[in-house]
Design an enzyme around this catalytic site. Structure first.
Site, PDB file in Angstrom:
ATOM      1  N   LYS A 182      18.724 -24.548 -49.431  1.00  0.00           N
ATOM      2  CA  LYS A 182      20.095 -24.887 -49.073  1.00  0.00           C
ATOM      3  C   LYS A 182      20.612 -23.995 -47.944  1.00  0.00           C
ATOM      4  CE  LYS A 182      20.665 -28.243 -52.017  1.00  0.00           C
ATOM      5  NZ  LYS A 182      20.767 -29.643 -51.539  1.00  0.00           N
TER       6      LYS A 182
ATOM      7  N   TYR B  94      15.309 -22.476 -54.613  1.00  0.00           N
ATOM      8  CA  TYR B  94      16.268 -23.573 -54.431  1.00  0.00           C
ATOM      9  C   TYR B  94      17.329 -23.198 -53.408  1.00  0.00           C
ATOM     10  CZ  TYR B  94      20.393 -26.432 -55.483  1.00  0.00           C
ATOM     11  OH  TYR B  94      21.509 -27.236 -55.395  1.00  0.00           O
TER      12      TYR B  94
ATOM     13  N   SER C  67      24.830 -29.921 -49.665  1.00  0.00           N
ATOM     14  CA  SER C  67      24.278 -28.592 -49.883  1.00  0.00           C
ATOM     15  C   SER C  67      24.552 -28.192 -51.319  1.00  0.00           C
ATOM     16  CB  SER C  67      24.868 -27.610 -48.871  1.00  0.00           C
ATOM     17  OG  SER C  67      24.312 -26.328 -49.018  1.00  0.00           O
TER      18      SER C  67
END
Length: 282
Positions: free
Chosen positions: A157, A153, A139
């Site tokens: 995650k 982004y 992660s």
């Protein structure tokens, strides 16, 4: 007399560069078997020469669910059942939410979230049958907090975090452990080698805030090669954690962030109670 170590079979995505390249070398150096997946396997040729039939390079785009399943089947047939999956493939789209176009936003999720999901699903039947296995999801510190100019982004995650936490509860009964690795700052070229948005001056302040925040936190780049020792130690741990930071300096900002979240929820608890309404009576 020391008990002989049992070798393991790993499946590692994103193996050709950055953290993955260091990890591939370390996995093989300790005597284990490795199926190493990358979009371009050219950089993996030296490993084939040195480690022979303990190493299987696989050309793979993790966005292709069918290709991922075939790659896992190939690895299982060639090297044996997969003991450790490391979902490391990913890229980092830097830009404000409005700056990212539709194709970029979908690609970010396809690689960072769906790619990990497809690989995870592909190894689970074998791990469940053997009632053992490790799934390591790479992660990010950005999977625990959200910062300006990294929203797309970090959304990928956060999705990986939620899926993995649910998965851990689902597969614990089969002896499968799931761990989220949260790297802080390492010089891997991730940002420079990733697709980038067309920058809009309207969001220059957001980019400035991102870099200022990292500087204020005092993050310093860690030793990329040293993460290999951490990875191997993690896999050797009988009861691994759900989450682990790779690198230092992240704990204090997390304490501040999570305390602020709780304080905010408590401050607005009167709205929560308003939404709940009055208890119904029978």
């Amino acid at each position: 007399m020391t008990e002989a170590r049992t070798s393991r079979t790993w499946f590692l995505t994103g193996a050709s560069r950055g953290l993955g390249a260091h990890w591939a070398e370390a996995i093989l150096a300790c005597g284990d078997r490795l199926a190493a997946a990358a979009r371009d396997t050219t950089a993996l040729a030296p490993l084939s020469e040195r480690y022979g039939d303990r190493f299987l390079p696989l050309r793979l785009d993790v966005r292709d669910a069918t290709g991922v399943r075939e790659a896992v089947r190939n690895a299982e047939a060639t090297l044996g059942g997969i003991d450790v999956l490391v979902n490391n493939a990913g890229h980092m789209l830097v830009g404000a939410v409005e700056e990212a176009d539709e194709e970029q936003a979908r690609a970010q999720m396809d690689v960072n979230y769906f790619g990990a999901l497809w690989a995870t699903r592909a190894v689970l039947p074998g791990m469940r049958e053997r009632r053992a296995g490790r799934i390591l999801q790479v992660s990010s510190y950005g999977g625990l907090v959200a910062m300006p100019a990294l929203g797309i982004y970090q959304a990928s995650k956060w999705a990986l975090e939620a899926m993995s936490e649910s998965l851990a509860a689902e597969v614990a009964a089969y002896g499968i452990h799931v761990t989220l690795i949260e790297p802080l700052m390492f010089s891997t070229g991730l940002a420079t080698e990733s697709p980038q948005v067309k920058q809009d001056p309207a969001y220059d302040h957001a980019r400035g805030a991102l870099y200022a925040g990292a500087e204020a936190a005092g993050f310093t780049p860690g030793d990329t090669a040293a993460t290999s020792d951490a990875l191997l130690a993690l896999v050797d741990t009988p009861e691994p954690p759900m989450r682990v930071l790779f690198g230092t300096g992240g704990l204090e900002p997390l304490r501040t962030e999570y305390a602020a979240r709780l304080a905010g929820l408590e401050q607005w608890d009167h709205i929560s109670r308003l939404a709940q309404g009055k208890p119904t009576t029978s």
